[in-house]
Write a protein that holds these residues in place. Structure first.
Motif, PDB file in Angstrom:
ATOM      1  N   GLN A  16       0.771  -1.037   0.053  1.00 27.05           N
ATOM      2  CA  GLN A  16      -0.064  -0.174   0.049  1.00 27.05           C
ATOM      3  C   GLN A  16       0.876   1.376  -0.142  1.00 27.05           C
ATOM      4  O   GLN A  16       1.739   1.300   0.919  1.00 27.05           O
ATOM      5  N   VAL A  17       0.538   2.319  -0.991  1.00 27.68           N
ATOM      6  CA  VAL A  17       1.348   3.436  -0.962  1.00 27.68           C
ATOM      7  C   VAL A  17       0.437   4.742  -0.641  1.00 27.68           C
ATOM      8  O   VAL A  17      -0.901   4.462  -1.140  1.00 27.68           O
ATOM      9  N   GLN A  18       0.731   5.456   0.331  1.00 28.58           N
ATOM     10  CA  GLN A  18      -0.121   6.491   0.512  1.00 28.58           C
ATOM     11  C   GLN A  18       0.679   7.996   0.084  1.00 28.58           C
ATOM     12  O   GLN A  18       1.926   8.072   0.285  1.00 28.58           O
ATOM     13  N   LEU A  19      -0.095   8.644  -0.271  1.00 31.28           N
ATOM     14  CA  LEU A  19       0.402  10.048  -1.110  1.00 31.28           C
ATOM     15  C   LEU A  19      -0.282  11.309  -0.280  1.00 31.28           C
ATOM     16  O   LEU A  19      -1.534  11.161  -0.341  1.00 31.28           O
ATOM     17  N   ALA A  20       0.669  12.146   0.041  1.00 28.39           N
ATOM     18  CA  ALA A  20      -0.044  13.403   0.897  1.00 28.39           C
ATOM     19  C   ALA A  20       0.535  14.709   0.115  1.00 28.39           C
ATOM     20  O   ALA A  20       1.706  15.115   0.509  1.00 28.39           O
ATOM     21  N   GLU A  21      -0.574  15.383  -0.851  1.00 24.69           N
ATOM     22  CA  GLU A  21       0.071  16.638  -1.130  1.00 24.69           C
ATOM     23  C   GLU A  21      -0.102  17.967  -0.225  1.00 24.69           C
ATOM     24  O   GLU A  21      -0.948  17.791   0.782  1.00 24.69           O
ATOM     25  N   SER A  22       0.646  18.717  -0.301  1.00 26.43           N
ATOM     26  CA  SER A  22       0.611  20.003   0.163  1.00 26.43           C
ATOM     27  C   SER A  22       1.208  20.916  -0.498  1.00 26.43           C
ATOM     28  O   SER A  22       1.735  20.758  -1.645  1.00 26.43           O
ATOM     29  N   GLY A  23       1.074  22.447  -0.236  1.00 24.39           N
ATOM     30  CA  GLY A  23       1.589  23.550  -0.922  1.00 24.39           C
ATOM     31  C   GLY A  23       0.748  24.387  -1.629  1.00 24.39           C
ATOM     32  O   GLY A  23       1.250  25.165  -2.123  1.00 24.39           O
ATOM     33  N   GLY A  24      -0.602  23.842  -1.929  1.00 23.06           N
ATOM     34  CA  GLY A  24      -1.427  24.569  -2.760  1.00 23.06           C
ATOM     35  C   GLY A  24      -1.747  25.825  -1.954  1.00 23.06           C
ATOM     36  O   GLY A  24      -1.503  26.307  -0.749  1.00 23.06           O
ATOM     37  N   GLY A  25      -2.123  26.879  -2.661  1.00 23.24           N
ATOM     38  CA  GLY A  25      -2.869  28.191  -2.148  1.00 23.24           C
ATOM     39  C   GLY A  25      -3.175  29.086  -3.199  1.00 23.24           C
ATOM     40  O   GLY A  25      -3.422  28.744  -4.315  1.00 23.24           O
ATOM     41  N   SER A  26      -3.480  30.326  -2.823  1.00 24.16           N
ATOM     42  CA  SER A  26      -4.048  31.458  -3.563  1.00 24.16           C
ATOM     43  C   SER A  26      -2.829  32.339  -4.116  1.00 24.16           C
ATOM     44  O   SER A  26      -2.284  32.899  -3.215  1.00 24.16           O
ATOM     45  N   VAL A  27      -2.544  32.669  -5.207  1.00 22.13           N
ATOM     46  CA  VAL A  27      -1.522  33.409  -5.649  1.00 22.13           C
ATOM     47  C   VAL A  27      -2.447  34.144  -6.994  1.00 22.13           C
ATOM     48  O   VAL A  27      -3.141  33.981  -7.508  1.00 22.13           O
ATOM     49  N   GLN A  28      -1.398  35.550  -7.185  1.00 20.90           N
ATOM     50  CA  GLN A  28      -1.820  36.208  -8.272  1.00 20.90           C
ATOM     51  C   GLN A  28      -1.074  35.888  -9.539  1.00 20.90           C
ATOM     52  O   GLN A  28      -0.063  35.129  -9.561  1.00 20.90           O
ATOM     53  N   THR A  29      -1.511  36.098 -10.751  1.00 25.64           N
ATOM     54  CA  THR A  29      -0.975  36.040 -11.952  1.00 25.64           C
ATOM     55  C   THR A  29       0.535  36.369 -11.946  1.00 25.64           C
ATOM     56  O   THR A  29       0.814  37.278 -11.307  1.00 25.64           O
ATOM     57  N   GLY A  30       1.321  35.369 -12.365  1.00 30.73           N
ATOM     58  CA  GLY A  30       2.639  35.592 -12.261  1.00 30.73           C
ATOM     59  C   GLY A  30       3.531  35.182 -11.033  1.00 30.73           C
ATOM     60  O   GLY A  30       4.745  34.920 -10.958  1.00 30.73           O
ATOM     61  N   GLY A  31       2.793  34.455 -10.055  1.00 29.57           N
ATOM     62  CA  GLY A  31       3.329  34.146  -8.950  1.00 29.57           C
ATOM     63  C   GLY A  31       3.848  32.830  -8.943  1.00 29.57           C
ATOM     64  O   GLY A  31       3.640  32.137 -10.052  1.00 29.57           O
ATOM     65  N   SER A  32       4.338  32.117  -7.938  1.00 27.45           N
ATOM     66  CA  SER A  32       5.049  30.706  -7.869  1.00 27.45           C
ATOM     67  C   SER A  32       4.725  29.980  -6.748  1.00 27.45           C
ATOM     68  O   SER A  32       4.109  30.677  -5.693  1.00 27.45           O
ATOM     69  N   LEU A  33       4.531  28.731  -6.980  1.00 27.75           N
ATOM     70  CA  LEU A  33       4.216  27.897  -5.652  1.00 27.75           C
ATOM     71  C   LEU A  33       4.811  26.667  -5.804  1.00 27.75           C
ATOM     72  O   LEU A  33       5.255  26.057  -6.888  1.00 27.75           O
ATOM     73  N   THR A  34       5.184  26.066  -4.915  1.00 26.12           N
ATOM     74  CA  THR A  34       5.991  24.611  -4.735  1.00 26.12           C
ATOM     75  C   THR A  34       5.079  23.595  -4.091  1.00 26.12           C
ATOM     76  O   THR A  34       4.646  23.763  -2.851  1.00 26.12           O
ATOM     77  N   LEU A  35       4.405  22.584  -4.700  1.00 31.65           N
ATOM     78  CA  LEU A  35       3.628  21.678  -4.546  1.00 31.65           C
ATOM     79  C   LEU A  35       4.436  20.515  -3.921  1.00 31.65           C
ATOM     80  O   LEU A  35       5.533  19.994  -4.473  1.00 31.65           O
ATOM     81  N   ALA A  36       4.330  19.781  -2.749  1.00 27.78           N
ATOM     82  CA  ALA A  36       5.145  18.606  -2.216  1.00 27.78           C
ATOM     83  C   ALA A  36       4.000  17.522  -2.319  1.00 27.78           C
ATOM     84  O   ALA A  36       3.045  17.666  -1.823  1.00 27.78           O
ATOM     85  N   CYS A  37       4.642  16.312  -2.430  1.00 28.20           N
ATOM     86  CA  CYS A  37       3.850  14.965  -2.340  1.00 28.20           C
ATOM     87  C   CYS A  37       4.818  14.057  -1.535  1.00 28.20           C
ATOM     88  O   CYS A  37       5.734  13.521  -1.987  1.00 28.20           O
ATOM     89  N   VAL A  38       4.295  13.831  -0.084  1.00 25.08           N
ATOM     90  CA  VAL A  38       5.118  12.926   0.562  1.00 25.08           C
ATOM     91  C   VAL A  38       4.498  11.593   0.349  1.00 25.08           C
ATOM     92  O   VAL A  38       3.166  11.095   0.287  1.00 25.08           O
ATOM     93  N   ILE A  39       5.563  10.462  -0.054  1.00 26.29           N
ATOM     94  CA  ILE A  39       5.129   9.127  -0.249  1.00 26.29           C
ATOM     95  C   ILE A  39       5.573   8.327   0.828  1.00 26.29           C
ATOM     96  O   ILE A  39       6.663   8.172   1.305  1.00 26.29           O
ATOM     97  N   SER A  40       4.483   7.574   1.349  1.00 27.74           N
ATOM     98  CA  SER A  40       4.636   6.539   2.383  1.00 27.74           C
ATOM     99  C   SER A  40       4.326   5.217   2.064  1.00 27.74           C
ATOM    100  O   SER A  40       3.251   4.904   1.308  1.00 27.74           O
ATOM    101  N   ARG A  41       4.989   4.212   2.161  1.00 30.28           N
ATOM    102  CA  ARG A  41       5.210   2.783   1.947  1.00 30.28           C
ATOM    103  C   ARG A  41       4.615   2.161   2.936  1.00 30.28           C
ATOM    104  O   ARG A  41       5.425   1.970   3.863  1.00 30.28           O
ATOM    105  N   HIS A  42       3.473   1.323   3.139  1.00 35.43           N
ATOM    106  CA  HIS A  42       3.030   0.759   4.381  1.00 35.43           C
ATOM    107  C   HIS A  42       3.324  -0.920   4.260  1.00 35.43           C
ATOM    108  O   HIS A  42       2.659  -1.479   5.188  1.00 35.43           O
ATOM    109  N   SER A  43       3.696  -1.375   2.956  1.00 36.89           N
ATOM    110  CA  SER A  43       3.927  -2.857   3.054  1.00 36.89           C
ATOM    111  C   SER A  43       5.044  -3.143   2.349  1.00 36.89           C
ATOM    112  O   SER A  43       5.726  -2.395   1.380  1.00 36.89           O
TER     113      SER A  43
END
Length: 128
Positions: free
Chosen positions: A1-28
């Motif tokens: 089983q693999v679990q994925l957890a995203e973070s880093g989203g949000g609200s920005v104006q045109t031209g802005g930047s964001l970095t999304l992250a996805c932590v990968i967890s392996r449970h078996s």
């Protein structure tokens, strides 16, 4: 089983930047690393689309035409975390963003049906 957890989203104006992250967890012991992973997005009323993909076996990264030159996908082994750096954001980038791990043998995985595991998503909103 693999679990994925995203973070880093949000609200920005045109031209802005964001970095999304996805932590990968392996449970078996059978949760072996896939040879690729990807970021998808889905805007209201639209189909889910693959925006970026990364190969862990030396292949080239994939970017949708709409994000080429603006988005960068990467993975940090020590953290087992997938990233999506998004620059020069536009209102049309507004969507829920998901990281995904494919079924065995499905790489490079051009379609969302190639993917077995999905995170819960993180919302990105770009205002003009």
């Amino acid at each position: 089983q693999v679990q994925l957890a995203e973070s880093g989203g949000g609200s920005v104006q045109t031209g802005g930047s964001l970095t999304l992250a996805c932590v990968i967890s392996r449970h078996s012991p059978s949760a072996v690393r896939r040879s690729c992973m990807a970021w998808f997005r889905q805007a209201p009323g639209k189909e889910r689309e693959k925006v970026a993909g990364i190969s862990f076996v030396g292949g080239p990264s994939f970017y949708a035409d709409s994000v080429k030159g603006r988005f960068t996908i990467s993975h940090v082994n020590a953290q087992d975390t997938l990233y999506l750096q998004m620059n020069s954001l536009r209102p049309e980038d507004t969507a829920m963003y998901y990281c995904a791990a494919p079924y065995f043998g499905a790489c490079p995985g051009p379609r969302d049906t190639d993917y077995e595991f999905w995170g819960q998503g993180t919302q990105v909103t770009v205002s003009s």
